[in-house]
Design an enzyme around this catalytic site. Structure first.
Site, PDB file in Angstrom:
ATOM      1  N   GLN A  21       0.863  -1.279   0.074  1.00  0.00           N
ATOM      2  CA  GLN A  21       0.132  -0.097  -0.137  1.00  0.00           C
ATOM      3  C   GLN A  21       1.073   1.139   0.044  1.00  0.00           C
ATOM      4  O   GLN A  21       1.815   1.432   0.623  1.00  0.00           O
ATOM      5  CB  GLN A  21      -0.965  -0.117   1.123  1.00  0.00           C
ATOM      6  N   TYR A  50      -3.920 -14.016  -2.156  1.00  0.00           N
ATOM      7  CA  TYR A  50      -3.320 -13.127  -2.794  1.00  0.00           C
ATOM      8  C   TYR A  50      -2.739 -12.166  -1.898  1.00  0.00           C
ATOM      9  O   TYR A  50      -2.902 -11.002  -1.761  1.00  0.00           O
ATOM     10  CB  TYR A  50      -4.632 -12.145  -3.625  1.00  0.00           C
ATOM     11  N   GLU A  71       0.743 -16.168  -3.455  1.00  0.00           N
ATOM     12  CA  GLU A  71       0.608 -14.822  -4.321  1.00  0.00           C
ATOM     13  C   GLU A  71       1.393 -15.170  -5.403  1.00  0.00           C
ATOM     14  O   GLU A  71       2.195 -16.072  -5.508  1.00  0.00           O
ATOM     15  CB  GLU A  71       1.490 -13.798  -3.558  1.00  0.00           C
ATOM     16  N   ASP A 116      -7.513 -10.724  -0.667  1.00  0.00           N
ATOM     17  CA  ASP A 116      -7.080  -9.423  -1.096  1.00  0.00           C
ATOM     18  C   ASP A 116      -6.695  -9.543  -2.415  1.00  0.00           C
ATOM     19  O   ASP A 116      -5.551  -9.317  -2.443  1.00  0.00           O
ATOM     20  CB  ASP A 116      -6.145  -8.775   0.010  1.00  0.00           C
ATOM     21  N   CYS A 143     -10.070  -3.369  -3.580  1.00  0.00           N
ATOM     22  CA  CYS A 143      -9.775  -2.126  -4.084  1.00  0.00           C
ATOM     23  C   CYS A 143     -10.494  -1.787  -5.182  1.00  0.00           C
ATOM     24  O   CYS A 143     -10.518  -0.600  -5.893  1.00  0.00           O
ATOM     25  CB  CYS A 143      -8.139  -2.043  -4.290  1.00  0.00           C
TER      26      CYS A 143
END
Length: 187
Positions: A21, A50, A71, A116, A143
């Site tokens: 982030q 993720y 990931e 995520d 997001c």
């Protein structure tokens, strides 16, 4: 080659290709909200799907029995492993690969799942595999509201209900925000 960021008492090494982030103060609010929504992790096995550089996994690890992060970006997975070691966390494993494929190889069964995904959301076939674990509780961090709405349809159709939702303004003065959703399986 990298820099360090500190969030919620943990230190993270960030490389140019690993996702992290960009708004550090907002990230603390986002991850604190996710941790609150996840709730009790004592003695529980957690999948962080993720997982990026493993931020959420490492925030949960001190109380969890075991956390597995998945990931697709290999450099992010390597950073997650380095970060976990630097933070003294020995109960985290990070796997490089596509969630859709990796889920078929995991023998461990989670007690709860954190999602995520990237902006495009979760691959529809991966959603089915995630739901097959039958966990009682999931937390979805998104997001992009449109991909979240799309992904929530099959999740809710499979018997999960939305308990709580919180928006975190990570990008002030833009139309973008992060959304944290707590989902519980109906009994």
């Amino acid at each position: 080659d990298f820099f360090y960021e500190e969030l919620l008492g943990l230190r993270f090494q960030i490389t140019p290709f690993s996702f992290f982030q960009t708004n550090s103060l907002g990230a603390e609010v986002l991850y604190e909200t996710a941790r609150e929504y996840i709730g009790e992790t004592d003695g529980r096995k957690v999948f962080d799907l993720y997982s990026g550089t493993g931020t959420i996994a490492q925030i949960l690890a001190p109380a969890a029995e075991h956390v597995t992060g998945v990931e697709i970006i290999e450099e992010a997975v390597e950073a997650a492993k380095v970060n976990a070691a630097q933070n003294g966390l020995t109960n985290c494993d990070f796997i490089a690969g596509d969630v859709l494929k990796v889920l078929d190889t995991l023998e461990e069964r989670p007690d709860l799942i954190v999602l995520d995904p990237p902006r495009d959301g979760i691959h529809p076939k991966a959603i089915g595999k995630i739901l097959n674990f039958g966990v009682s509780h999931m937390v979805y961090v998104s997001c992009k509201p449109t991909s979240l709405a799309r992904d929530l349809e099959p999740i809710q159709a499979a018997g999960y209900q939305v308990d709580k939702v919180c928006c975190v303004d990570m990008f002030p003065h833009t139309a973008n925000c992060e959304t944290v959703v707590s989902l519980t399986r109906k009994k």
